[in-house]
Write an enzyme that holds these catalytic residues in place. Structure first.
Site, PDB file in Angstrom:
ATOM      1  N   LYS A 269      18.286  50.102 -22.633  1.00  0.00           N
ATOM      2  CA  LYS A 269      18.776  48.967 -23.429  1.00  0.00           C
ATOM      3  C   LYS A 269      18.032  47.694 -23.052  1.00  0.00           C
ATOM      4  O   LYS A 269      17.856  47.395 -21.874  1.00  0.00           O
ATOM      5  CB  LYS A 269      20.276  48.753 -23.182  1.00  0.00           C
ATOM      6  CG  LYS A 269      21.148  49.714 -23.936  1.00  0.00           C
ATOM      7  CD  LYS A 269      22.615  49.312 -23.857  1.00  0.00           C
ATOM      8  CE  LYS A 269      23.479  50.345 -24.546  1.00  0.00           C
ATOM      9  NZ  LYS A 269      23.232  50.468 -25.990  1.00  0.00           N
ATOM     10  N   ARG A 344      26.252  59.919 -30.984  1.00  0.00           N
ATOM     11  CA  ARG A 344      26.308  60.886 -32.096  1.00  0.00           C
ATOM     12  C   ARG A 344      25.992  62.303 -31.629  1.00  0.00           C
ATOM     13  O   ARG A 344      26.439  63.271 -32.214  1.00  0.00           O
ATOM     14  CB  ARG A 344      25.380  60.430 -33.217  1.00  0.00           C
ATOM     15  CG  ARG A 344      23.941  60.373 -32.851  1.00  0.00           C
ATOM     16  CD  ARG A 344      23.131  59.555 -33.834  1.00  0.00           C
ATOM     17  NE  ARG A 344      23.335  58.113 -33.661  1.00  0.00           N
ATOM     18  CZ  ARG A 344      22.787  57.186 -34.434  1.00  0.00           C
ATOM     19  NH1 ARG A 344      22.009  57.521 -35.439  1.00  0.00           N
ATOM     20  NH2 ARG A 344      23.009  55.912 -34.206  1.00  0.00           N
TER      21      ARG A 344
HETATM   22  N1  BES Z   1      27.102  52.414 -27.175  1.00  0.00           N
HETATM   23  C1  BES Z   1      26.142  51.957 -28.102  1.00  0.00           C
HETATM   24  C2  BES Z   1      26.762  51.173 -29.259  1.00  0.00           C
HETATM   25  C3  BES Z   1      27.407  49.886 -28.893  1.00  0.00           C
HETATM   26  C4  BES Z   1      26.675  48.724 -28.930  1.00  0.00           C
HETATM   27  C5  BES Z   1      28.734  49.841 -28.579  1.00  0.00           C
HETATM   28  C6  BES Z   1      27.285  47.531 -28.609  1.00  0.00           C
HETATM   29  C7  BES Z   1      29.355  48.637 -28.261  1.00  0.00           C
HETATM   30  C8  BES Z   1      28.628  47.484 -28.287  1.00  0.00           C
HETATM   31  C9  BES Z   1      25.369  53.121 -28.704  1.00  0.00           C
HETATM   32  O1  BES Z   1      25.234  54.220 -27.894  1.00  0.00           O
HETATM   33  C10 BES Z   1      24.007  52.617 -29.025  1.00  0.00           C
HETATM   34  O2  BES Z   1      23.333  52.252 -28.116  1.00  0.00           O
HETATM   35  N2  BES Z   1      23.662  52.613 -30.296  1.00  0.00           N
HETATM   36  C11 BES Z   1      22.402  52.127 -30.727  1.00  0.00           C
HETATM   37  C12 BES Z   1      21.866  53.097 -31.749  1.00  0.00           C
HETATM   38  C13 BES Z   1      20.428  52.843 -32.127  1.00  0.00           C
HETATM   39  C14 BES Z   1      19.535  53.167 -30.953  1.00  0.00           C
HETATM   40  C15 BES Z   1      20.104  53.713 -33.307  1.00  0.00           C
HETATM   41  C16 BES Z   1      22.624  50.758 -31.363  1.00  0.00           C
HETATM   42  O3  BES Z   1      23.624  50.558 -32.036  1.00  0.00           O
HETATM   43  O4  BES Z   1      21.802  49.877 -31.126  1.00  0.00           O
HETATM   44 ZN    ZN Z   2      23.562  54.103 -26.579  1.00  0.00          ZN
END
Ligand code: BES
Ligand code: ZN
Ligand code: ZN
Length: 493
Positions: A269, A344
Site C-alpha cells: 500500500k 475478493r
Molecule cells: N482493504 C482494502 C480496501 C479498503 C481500503 C478498506 C480503504 C478500507 C479502507 C482492500 O483490500 C484493497 O486494498 N483494495 C484495493 C483494490 C485495488 C488494488 C483493486 C483498493 O480499493 O484500493
Molecule cells: Zn488490500
C-alpha cells in the site's frame, strides 16, 4: 471494557429513589416546547421536584435539535436525583432518537451514574434510543493512565421491557464487533480470531469448525493470501446455527472478509499511511461473528452458517506475487494482478464453498473490500450489490430503520469484459483500471462464485470505520452491519 446495560423498571418515583439523574426528551417547534415523555410523568416530576419544566425550557430557550443536551439542578427529600438532563429529540424520527441516545451515552461515557430515561412514547423509538445510548458510550484503548472504565446504568419504564432486551442484545453485539476491530494486529491474527470465535460463542447454541493448514488446500485464495504470514497461517472458521427442527427452514450463509492486517502484500500500500487503519480489514468477519452470538437469544426461523475467511495479507518471502495464477475453491483459476486486491480472493473461496456444499437460500457476504466504495459513498452508506430487487428493498429499508444504511449499486454487465484473462479463467482486478468503478468490478468478480444463489454483497469499506469520535461512533471500528443483519435474520421468524 464492561458493556453498559439498559434496565427496565417501574417509573414510579419511589422506585427512582436511587438514580442520579432523570433524562427527559423535548423538541422545539416555532419557539414552542413539547416533551417526548408521557405527560403524566412530566406532571409527577414537576410535583415532586417542585419545578415547572416548561418554564425552565422557555427560560433557557434551547434549540431542541436532536442530540442537544442541557441540565438543570433539582432536589427533593429522600431522592438522590440532583439533575434533570433535557435531551433534544428534534423531529422525533428514528435518526433523531439515535442522535439523542448517542449524545446522552457520550455524556456519561466512563462515569458511574444511574439515569432514568423518559424520552419517547413509542416502543420502536425507545429501542433505537437505547441502542444508540450504549453505542455512544463506547470506548476502546490500551492506555495505562487516566483510563475511565466506570460504567453507567440506564433505566426505562418497564412497559418497554421487550424493547430494552432487544436494544441490549443489539448494542452488545455491535460493541463486541467493535472490540474485535479495535484490537491491534500485533495481537490479532487468524488463530486469535479462532480463539475469539470459541470464546464468544461458548454459551450459544452453535457448532464451530475450524480449517487450517493442509485442510485449506482447496481454498486457493485464502491460502495464497494467508500463506504470506505462515505463522500462524490462515483459518476458515465455520459457525453453524441449526437448532432442532430447523431442517426445512431457510438457510442463510454469511461470508466475512477476515483480513487481520492488510499491508497490500507485494503490491504494498502506498502512501504507507494507508496501512495504518488496516487492522480493521477483518470487520466483515467481526460483524458476522457478533451476529452469530445473538441467534440463540433471537430464535429466528432460519438456519444460519457463518464462514469467516481469516488471513493476514503480509509482505514476506512467501507472499503471492502479481502474475501468479491460483485455483479458487471449486476449480476456477484466477490471475492475480495486484496483491492488495486480496479480499475478493478469500471471499471467492467462501462463496464457492457455500454454493457447492451448503445449499444456501440466501448468500450474503460482508467485506471492507474497496477504497472505491468509500470514494463513491463515503462513510454513511454501505455499498450493496444484488440482482434480487426484493432483497435490495428489504436491506435498504432495514438499513434506514436500524441505522446501518446501504445503497443499492449496479452490477453493470458492460464491465464484465474486464474479468477476462489471457492465462486464467478470470483476472481478479475485473478491469477496474479501465472502468474506474472499483467497487462494481470487485462485486462482478465475486458474483462469479455465488452461482445462481440469492446473493447480496455488502462492501462496507466506508462505514466500517469512523474518522472521528462523534455521534454513535468512536474513532475507528463502528461494527457497521451488525444491526442490519440481526434485524433481517430476526424478521425471518
Ligand atoms: N482493504 C482494502 C480496501 C479498503 C481500503 C478498506 C480503504 C478500507 C479502507 C482492500 O483490500 C484493497 O486494498 N483494495 C484495493 C483494490 C485495488 C488494488 C483493486 C483498493 O480499493 O484500493
Ligand atoms: Zn488490500
Ligand atoms: Zn483488504
Amino acid at each position: 471494557m464492561e458493556i453498559p446495560q439498559l434496565f427496565s423498571q417501574s417509573q414510579k418515583i419511589r422506585d427512582l429513589a436511587k438514580v442520579d439523574g432523570i433524562a427527559i426528551g423535548f423538541s422545539a417547534t416555532d419557539g414552542k416546547f413539547t416533551f417526548s415523555s408521557p405527560n403524566s410523568f412530566i406532571r409527577e416530576i414537576e410535583n415532586i421536584f417542585e419545578v415547572n419544566l416548561s418554564d425552565e425550557l422557555s427560560f433557557f430557550a434551547p434549540s431542541g435539535k436532536a442530540g442537544e443536551i442541557f441540565e438543570i439542578p433539582i432536589s427533593a427529600e429522600n431522592l438522590k436525583a440532583d439533575r434533570i438532563i433535557f435531551v433534544g429529540v428534534g423531529a422525533r424520527v428514528p435518526s433523531d432518537f439515535r442522535a439523542a441516545g448517542s449524545s446522552l451515552g457520550r455524556k456519561f461515557k466512563g462515569t458511574k451514574k444511574s439515569v432514568f430515561c423518559s424520552v419517547a412514547n413509542l416502543p420502536a423509538d425507545i429501542k433505537v434510543f437505547g441502542v444508540s445510548l450504549v453505542l455512544g458510550s463506547y470506548q476502546w484503548n490500551m492506555k495505562t493512565v487516566n483510563r475511565k472504565t466506570d460504567v453507567s446504568r440506564f433505566f426505562f419504564d418497564n412497559q418497554f421491557a421487550r424493547e430494552i432486551d432487544q436494544a441490549n442484545l443489539l448494542a452488545t453485539a455491535v460493541w463486541r464487533a467493535r472490540d474485535l476491530v479495535h484490537t491491534p494486529s500485533n495481537i490479532k491474527n487468524p488463530a486469535w480470531m479462532v480463539l475469539q470465535a470459541k470464546k464468544l460463542t461458548k454459551d450459544c447454541e452453535v457448532t464451530l469448525k475450524v480449517l487450517s493448514g493442509k485442510q485449506l488446500e482447496p481454498f486457493g485464495g485464502l491460502w495464497a493470501i494467508g500463506n504470506s504470514s505462515p505463522n500462524p497461517g490462515p483459518r476458515m472458521i465455520e459457525i453453524s446455527y441449526a437448532p432442532k427442527g430447523s431442517k426445512n427452514w431457510p438457510h442463510i450463509v454469511l461470508v466475512g472478509k477476515g483480513i487481520t492486517y492488510d499491508t497490500g502484500g507485494v503490491s504494498l500500500k502506498r502512501p504507507y499511511d494507508l496501512m495504518i487503519p488496516m487492522k480493521s480489514d477483518m470487520s466483515g468477519a467481526a460483524v458476522i461473528l457478533s451476529v452469530m452470538t445473538t441467534l440463540s437469544s433471537i430464535h429466528p426461523r432460519a438456519r444460519v452458517t457463518a464462514l469467516l475467511m481469516c488471513a493476514e495479507n503480509a509482505l514476506s518471502r512467501t507472499s503471492t506475487r502479481p502474475g501468479d495464477v491460483i485455483t479458487q475453491y471449486g476449480g476456477t483459476t484466477v490471475e492475480i494482478i495486484n496483491t492488495d486486491a486480496e479480499g475478493r480472493l478469500v471471499l471467492a473461496d467462501g462463496l464457492a464453498y457455500a454454493d457447492l456444499n451448503l445449499n444456501p437460500d440466501y448468500l450474503v457476504d460482508v467485506a471492507t473490500l474497496t477504497g472505491a466504495a468509500t470514494l463513491g459513498l463515503s462513510r454513511q452508506y454501505g455499498a450493496m450489490y444484488t440482482r434480487d430487487s426484493s432483497l435490495a428493498k428489504k436491506f435498504h429499508d432495514l438499513g434506514e430503520k436500524s441505522g446501518d444504511r446501504v445503497w443499492h449499486m449496479p452490477l453493470t454487465n458492460e464491465y464484465k469484459v474486464g474479468l477476462t484473462s489471457e492465462v486464467a479463467d478470470l483476472n481478479h482486478m475485473g478491469g477496474s483500471h479501465i472502468f474506474r468503478a472499483g467497487s462494481v468490478t470487485a462485486a462482478l468478480f465475486l458474483e462469479r462464485f455465488a452461482g445462481t444463489r440469492k446473493w447480496v454483497h455488502l462492501d462496507i469499506a466506508g462505514p466500517s470505520r469512523s474518522d472521528s469520535d462523534s455521534g454513535e461512533n468512536p474513532k475507528g471500528g463502528t461494527g457497521f452491519g451488525v444491526r442490519l443483519l440481526i434485524e433481517w435474520i430476526a424478521g425471518l421468524k
